[in-house]
Write an enzyme that holds these catalytic residues in place. Structure first.
Site, PDB file in Angstrom:
ATOM      1  N   ASP A 382       0.872  -1.175   0.000  1.00  0.00           N
ATOM      2  CA  ASP A 382       0.000   0.000   0.000  1.00  0.00           C
ATOM      3  C   ASP A 382       0.901   1.215   0.000  1.00  0.00           C
ATOM      4  O   ASP A 382       1.785   1.336   0.847  1.00  0.00           O
ATOM      5  CB  ASP A 382      -0.912   0.006   1.235  1.00  0.00           C
ATOM      6  CG  ASP A 382      -2.069   0.996   1.087  1.00  0.00           C
ATOM      7  OD1 ASP A 382      -1.795   2.168   0.750  1.00  0.00           O
ATOM      8  OD2 ASP A 382      -3.213   0.591   1.309  1.00  0.00           O
ATOM      9  N   ARG A 393     -12.093   3.309  11.157  1.00  0.00           N
ATOM     10  CA  ARG A 393     -12.469   2.029  10.549  1.00  0.00           C
ATOM     11  C   ARG A 393     -11.280   1.099  10.313  1.00  0.00           C
ATOM     12  O   ARG A 393     -11.479  -0.033   9.886  1.00  0.00           O
ATOM     13  CB  ARG A 393     -13.198   2.276   9.224  1.00  0.00           C
ATOM     14  CG  ARG A 393     -12.326   2.895   8.153  1.00  0.00           C
ATOM     15  CD  ARG A 393     -13.104   3.375   6.954  1.00  0.00           C
ATOM     16  NE  ARG A 393     -12.262   3.917   5.902  1.00  0.00           N
ATOM     17  CZ  ARG A 393     -11.765   5.153   5.899  1.00  0.00           C
ATOM     18  NH1 ARG A 393     -12.018   5.963   6.908  1.00  0.00           N
ATOM     19  NH2 ARG A 393     -11.019   5.577   4.899  1.00  0.00           N
ATOM     20  N   LYS A 406       1.042   2.630   5.836  1.00  0.00           N
ATOM     21  CA  LYS A 406      -0.036   1.726   6.235  1.00  0.00           C
ATOM     22  C   LYS A 406       0.418   0.267   6.255  1.00  0.00           C
ATOM     23  O   LYS A 406       0.113  -0.472   7.199  1.00  0.00           O
ATOM     24  CB  LYS A 406      -1.227   1.872   5.287  1.00  0.00           C
ATOM     25  CG  LYS A 406      -2.047   3.118   5.491  1.00  0.00           C
ATOM     26  CD  LYS A 406      -3.283   3.103   4.584  1.00  0.00           C
ATOM     27  CE  LYS A 406      -4.172   4.309   4.859  1.00  0.00           C
ATOM     28  NZ  LYS A 406      -5.395   4.295   4.019  1.00  0.00           N
ATOM     29  N   ASP A 454      -9.338   0.652  -4.091  1.00  0.00           N
ATOM     30  CA  ASP A 454     -10.387   1.646  -4.267  1.00  0.00           C
ATOM     31  C   ASP A 454     -10.399   2.233  -5.672  1.00  0.00           C
ATOM     32  O   ASP A 454     -11.045   3.248  -5.918  1.00  0.00           O
ATOM     33  CB  ASP A 454     -10.256   2.770  -3.236  1.00  0.00           C
ATOM     34  CG  ASP A 454      -8.876   3.413  -3.248  1.00  0.00           C
ATOM     35  OD1 ASP A 454      -8.086   3.082  -4.150  1.00  0.00           O
ATOM     36  OD2 ASP A 454      -8.596   4.236  -2.360  1.00  0.00           O
ATOM     37  N   CYS A 510     -21.553  28.008 -17.438  1.00  0.00           N
ATOM     38  CA  CYS A 510     -22.628  28.977 -17.234  1.00  0.00           C
ATOM     39  C   CYS A 510     -23.542  28.548 -16.090  1.00  0.00           C
ATOM     40  O   CYS A 510     -24.097  29.389 -15.371  1.00  0.00           O
ATOM     41  CB  CYS A 510     -23.434  29.171 -18.523  1.00  0.00           C
ATOM     42  SG  CYS A 510     -24.199  27.673 -19.151  1.00  0.00           S
TER      43      CYS A 510
END
Length: 825
Positions: A382, A393, A406, A454, A510
């Protein structure tokens, strides 16, 4: 499967041994251990109480309202909820309320609401939805009324109540779905046992769940009768459980005897993945009971992975194969046998991602003993470091680990849980650039891959590598209360798919500048403001000061825009914090009063594009300018308070100019009170582009102004160099970070003020952060449940199963307690 306990805790009370570890997860939560009698009077003092299978209080004695009961016996689990006679669910659904812009509302009985087509589609309402109206002009009687029930006529039209006596509709308005509270009633456990309401995702699953309901009751009866659980793989004990199930079934529902026998034969086992899955479900139900958010389970839920016992070799296991060895894995050996446990220890696995699901996978692997034997190894990679927002979590991480890699922290944490596990940590992103590391030699020695990614792009790449090297892949994902697990076995199952990452939604310029309709529009506008105020000017100023040829290399048509930006930044350079506050107040006036006033001067509320066709209609909401009150600090802060916005902008402006900001709001208000701004004078004939095509038309560059700015900036730079006062860089560009509270403060306040200009419902701080930061919601309950399901599939891969019917792809939704487990194609 009890990951907070180690060999040093043997002989200790489990609650006390676990207490210190639980307390470390969140210092704001008080955790205590109770080692006395688990009486009904003690349990009645809690808002929500939970009974686990090892609890001294029997199921028959458990009759408290506001209670959960959960059991896990090896490959099967059950969950029961009783939240009393009058339980109110304040927010029943996870989905954001549906919203649509109003094009027209008829006078009649019933009235017909026609919605504006947005992004090529109609509205998303359903029959029976309750809605409210806001910002409607003309038929103002609708604004602020109690919610209406609607009936859907087609993709663009809704039917509401009697509007025949209301004023004629003129223009504007939003119709917004309202999620009304629901009151539910639950049967107590004693009644619910006899006449169970079992929730299933598919009606075809109900007979199996009913058989499991009787099997669990029969297991309790067997335990009471024999003083023990059925012995693993002992046919006589399994048959006795089946007899008890038949005798207890007063309704004489057909029993699936194969399911009951299989359940009984391994009920003495204990598996970490199933415990994790049932625990995740039970924890979410506890949150529902405490918060009133999402519909609770009604009232029983059963889940099992008994298909694992159909694996080749598993059905032939004997009592001796599954007998205890005095090992930490005896609960797993009771289900799969000692030889399988040894095979688990030899595994070589690649875990891609050490975030929420990755942490749970590694924890489960440590409890399972995967790669805890000779030759075993887990490689986890990671590239991210730990952020504070991860802590809610990703329980392997603690506050002291913030900013550490991590993968390294996760690997160290699971080694503490099981010192025998072999884990190698990498900080690499898996992709073509890393094929020198993750190439043929690396993949060929693997037994399997578990991904917790992810991004779809990386997942697709990883799947292609698994196909190329013929390696099985278990892919896990989640979003909020939803999760999924997919299994890919080369030459056995179909590919996971060629999905791509969601494309970032873009809006016409716009729309953002003049005609926002939703909070997403105002948030994107505020995000663009952040870039245009605090990043891009600083970057351009620094380039101008560092590079003497900067002016020569600018390319049309942005030349004049960039030079104006540089000149304005240098001219507005503040001397102190007070100057920053004054600048922020002037900017506020420009954005939320002057610009809107100019727009209304050019296109007044009564303006028509053609005779009888109002300009401010359909997807154009007529705005109104805001007024500033320096003493109104608290009002509207949740929706973008005036002073809050000014203070957030002043702080960021000070940071770009390296000036110390102050938190003294009282002093800031004194500055704001004393500041007198010139009255707004509208410009006649000012051109405002009202279409995307017009917005993209390149205006002729004012060559005179361009030459003037070029000369002025060149002269200014020469003077600085000659005076030897050049500081490079003199400004600090600020890059938006979703985890920086000050950044989110500004975007939230700016967006909600813009929404107030256009009567758009505002968004709170957390919602704004989620939308503008493009955050995929992640919660611990879904994470732990998804990882548990993934590891159940890894059991099958370790067996080397080549029977596709034994594998399961899973889709989970904890907000409504639904689980779909389907055979992969």
């Amino acid at each position: 499967p009890q990951f907070f306990l180690t060999e040093s805790n043997m002989g200790q009370n489990r609650a006390i041994a676990s207490l210190q570890h639980l307390a470390k997860l969140n210092s704001h939560v008080l955790v205590t251990a109770h080692t006395g009698e688990l009486s009904e009077s003690f349990l009645a003092s809690f808002q929500v109480s939970r009974l686990w299978c090892s609890c001294a209080l029997s199921w028959q004695e458990w009759s408290l309202a506001g209670s959960l009961a959960a059991e896990e016996w090896s490959l099967a689990g059950q969950l029961f909820c009783d939240f009393g006679d009058h339980f109110v669910v304040h927010d029943p659904t996870e989905a954001d309320p549906v919203c649509a812009s109003v094009q027209h509302i008829s006078q009649g009985n019933p009235g017909i609401v026609t919605c504006v087509a947005e992004e090529g589609r109609g509205h998303l309402f359903s029959d029976g939805d309750m809605v409210t109206f806001s910002g409607v002009e003309g038929m103002t009687e609708l604004n602020g009324r109690e919610p209406y029930p609607i009936r859907v006529l087609d993709a663009f039209c809704l039917e509401i109540g009697d509007t025949s006596s209301f004023s004629p509709y003129r223009c504007g308005g939003l119709v917004l779905q309202v999620h009304l509270p629901q009151e539910l009633s639950y049967e107590p456990l004693r009644k619910a046992l006899m006449k169970p309401k079992i929730q299933v995702s598919n009606p075809e699953d109900l007979p199996r769940s009913r058989s499991l309901h009787m099997a669990f009751q029969a297991l309790h009866a067997f335990r009471k009768e024999q003083g023990r659980l059925p012995r693993p793989r002992v046919q006589g004990d399994a048959e006795r459980v089946l007899e008890l199930a038949r005798s207890l079934d007063e309704q004489q529902d057909p029993l699936d005897e194969v399911v009951v026998r299989a359940f009984a034969s391994v009920s003495a086992g204990d598996l970490g993945p199933m415990a994790a899955f049932v625990g995740g479900l039970a924890a979410q139900e506890a949150l529902k009971a405490a918060s009133g958010k999402f519909l609770p389970l009604d009232q029983w839920l059963y889940c099992d992975a008994l298909e694992c016992l159909a694996l080749e070799g598993a059905a032939q296991l004997t009592e001796e194969d599954c007998a205890p060895r005095g090992s930490r894995y005896d609960g797993q050996i009771a289900v799969f046998g000692a030889d399988f446990q040894e095979r688990l220890g030899h595994q070589k696995y690649f875990v891609v991602g050490a975030g929420a699901i990755g942490c749970e996978l590694l924890k489960n692997f440590a409890m399972m003993g995967l790669a805890a034997g000779t030759g075993g190894d887990i490689t986890v990679t990671d590239m991210d470091t730990i952020a504070r927002s991860n802590l809610h979590r990703q329980f392997l991480f603690h506050p002291a680990d913030i900013s550490k890699p991590k993968s390294e922290v996760a690997a160290a944490a699971v080694r503490c849980m099981n010192p025998d596990i072999k884990v190698t940590a990498h900080q690499n992103q898996v992709g073509p650039a890393m094929e020198l590391i993750y190439g043929a030699d690396f993949f060929k020695q693997l037994d399997g891959i578990a991904s917790a990614l992810d991004t779809m792009e990386t997942r697709a790449y990883l799947e292609s590598r698994c196909i190329h090297y013929l390696k099985p892949l278990v892919d896990s994902g989640m979003e909020g209360t939803r999760g999924n697990v997919l299994v890919m076995v080369p030459h056995l199952t179909k590919l996971l798919g060629t999905a791509s990452d969601p494309v970032d939604k873009t809006f016409p310029l716009c729309t953002l500048r003049h005609f926002p309709q939703t909070i997403e529009h105002t948030l994107q506008w505020a995000r663009d403001e952040f870039e245009g105020l605090f990043r891009m000017p600083a970057e351009n100023v620094n380039k101008f000061l560092a590079d003497s040829t900067f002016l020569e290399h600018l390319e049309a048509p942005k030349t004049l825009e960039v030079l104006e930006q540089v000149w304005k930044s240098l001219r507005e350079r503040p001397r102190d914090w007070q100057d920053c506050v004054r600048w922020a107040r002037q900017h506020w006036q420009s954005c939320y009063h002057n610009t809107i006033s100019q727009l209304l001067h050019t296109f007044p509320p009564e303006h028509e594009t053609s005779p009888g066709v109002a300009f401010w209609s359909r997807d154009r909401r007529c705005p109104h300018p805001l007024t500033f009150d320096p003493d109104n600090v608290s009002a509207g802060q949740s929706c973008g308070g005036r002073v809050l916005c000014v203070m957030a902008a002043a702080r960021l402006f000070a940071q770009t100019h390296k000036i110390l900001a102050h938190d003294d709001w009282a002093a800031a208000r004194e500055i704001l009170r004393s500041l007198v701004l010139p009255p707004f004078i509208p410009q006649n004939g000012l051109q405002i582009h009202i279409t995307e095509e017009g917005q993209e038309v390149q205006e002729a560059v004012d060559q005179g102004r361009l030459a003037e700015l070029t000369q002025e900036l060149a002269r200014w730079r020469r003077e600085l160099v000659e005076a030897e006062e050049m500081q490079i860089p003199i400004m600090e560009p600020i890059h938006f970070e979703k985890d920086d509270s000050f950044h989110v403060d500004f975007v939230t306040a700016a967006s909600n003020l813009r929404a107030e200009n256009y009567d758009i419902p505002c968004a709170d701080w957390l919602t704004s952060k989620r939308i503008v930061g493009r955050i995929v919601p992640a919660i611990a309950t879904t994470t732990v449940a998804v990882a548990g399901l993934a590891c159940l599939e890894i059991y099958k891969l370790v067996w080397g199963c080549w029977d596709r019917s034994c594998y399961r792809n899973s889709n989970l939704c904890l907000s409504n307690s639904l689980l779909h487990r389907l055979q992969p194609l």
